[in-house]
Design an enzyme around this catalytic site. Structure first.
Site, short mmCIF file in Angstrom:
data_model
loop_
_atom_site.label_atom_id
_atom_site.label_comp_id
_atom_site.label_asym_id
_atom_site.label_seq_id
_atom_site.Cartn_x
_atom_site.Cartn_y
_atom_site.Cartn_z
N SER A 46 68.05 30.10 26.16
CA SER A 46 67.84 29.99 24.60
C SER A 46 67.92 31.25 23.54
CB SER A 46 66.40 29.26 24.62
OG SER A 46 65.94 29.26 23.33
N VAL B 195 64.63 38.16 25.32
CA VAL B 195 65.80 38.87 26.14
C VAL B 195 67.34 37.68 25.21
CG1 VAL B 195 67.00 39.23 28.17
CG2 VAL B 195 64.57 39.44 28.04
N CYS B 196 67.17 36.72 25.22
CA CYS B 196 68.04 36.59 24.57
C CYS B 196 68.46 36.54 22.66
CB CYS B 196 68.14 34.21 24.69
SG CYS B 196 68.78 33.93 25.93
N ALA B 197 67.58 37.22 22.36
CA ALA B 197 67.22 37.16 21.19
C ALA B 197 68.00 38.65 20.53
CB ALA B 197 65.77 36.66 20.23
#
Length: 166
Positions: free
Chosen positions: A54, A59-61
């Site tokens: 997501s 971490v995804c960003a």
């Protein structure tokens, strides 16, 4: 199937396991404007496919921002980030973060990408989302790089996928 963990606890991933040298399946995903976008297969350019659970997590960003920066220097590749976030949320994330060098795509309708690329989480707290992974597909539609992160909370290797296309 490879063993994947979330915060050191094993989780199960499902779908078709793909490996380097395999033909990349063509799948339909949803763009931030709700258009249908096909990825995989031979497209005459490299495809860097950056998979995240997501965009709404740190971490995804970070992963998306780093691939956006690296993508700016590439003229022979399309760079994508795929999640199950709704296209509206993906568009808002890109606007807020200034993401302009890659395309966000959502697998929310059919989970076709998750199933065909073997990255759909089948158990654990993130069940139903995609696990963290990176695929590189060459212009002829072959997978030339694959990383499924052993620990979902860890960032992927950022340099190895780019080396696969240079």
């Amino acid at each position: 199937m490879m063993q994947v963990k979330f915060k050191n606890n094993p989780v199960k991933i499902s779908g078709k396991e793909l490996n380097v040298g395999d033909n990349a399946p063509v799948v339909e995903l949803v763009g931030k404007d709700l258009s249908i976008v096909k990825i995989g297969g031979a497209q005459g350019k490299y495809q860097i496919i950056n998979v995240v659970p997501s965009l709404d997590t740190g971490v995804c960003a970070t992963q998306t921002r780093k691939f956006n920066q690296k993508a700016a220097a590439l003229c022979n590749a399309n760079v994508y980030v795929i999640s199950l976030d709704l296209p509206f949320a993906q568009g808002r994330f890109c606007s807020t973060e200034g993401i302009e060098n890659l395309s966000t795509l959502s697998d929310f309708r059919k989970k076709e990408f998750g199933q065909n690329y073997g990255v759909l989480l089948e158990s654990g707290p993130l069940e139903g989302l995609l696990t963290r992974a990176v695929f590189v597909i060459d212009p002829n539609g072959k997978i030339v790089y694959k990383e499924i992160c052993a620990e979902i909370t860890n960032e992927p290797d950022y340099d190895a996928p780019l080396k696969a296309i240079l």
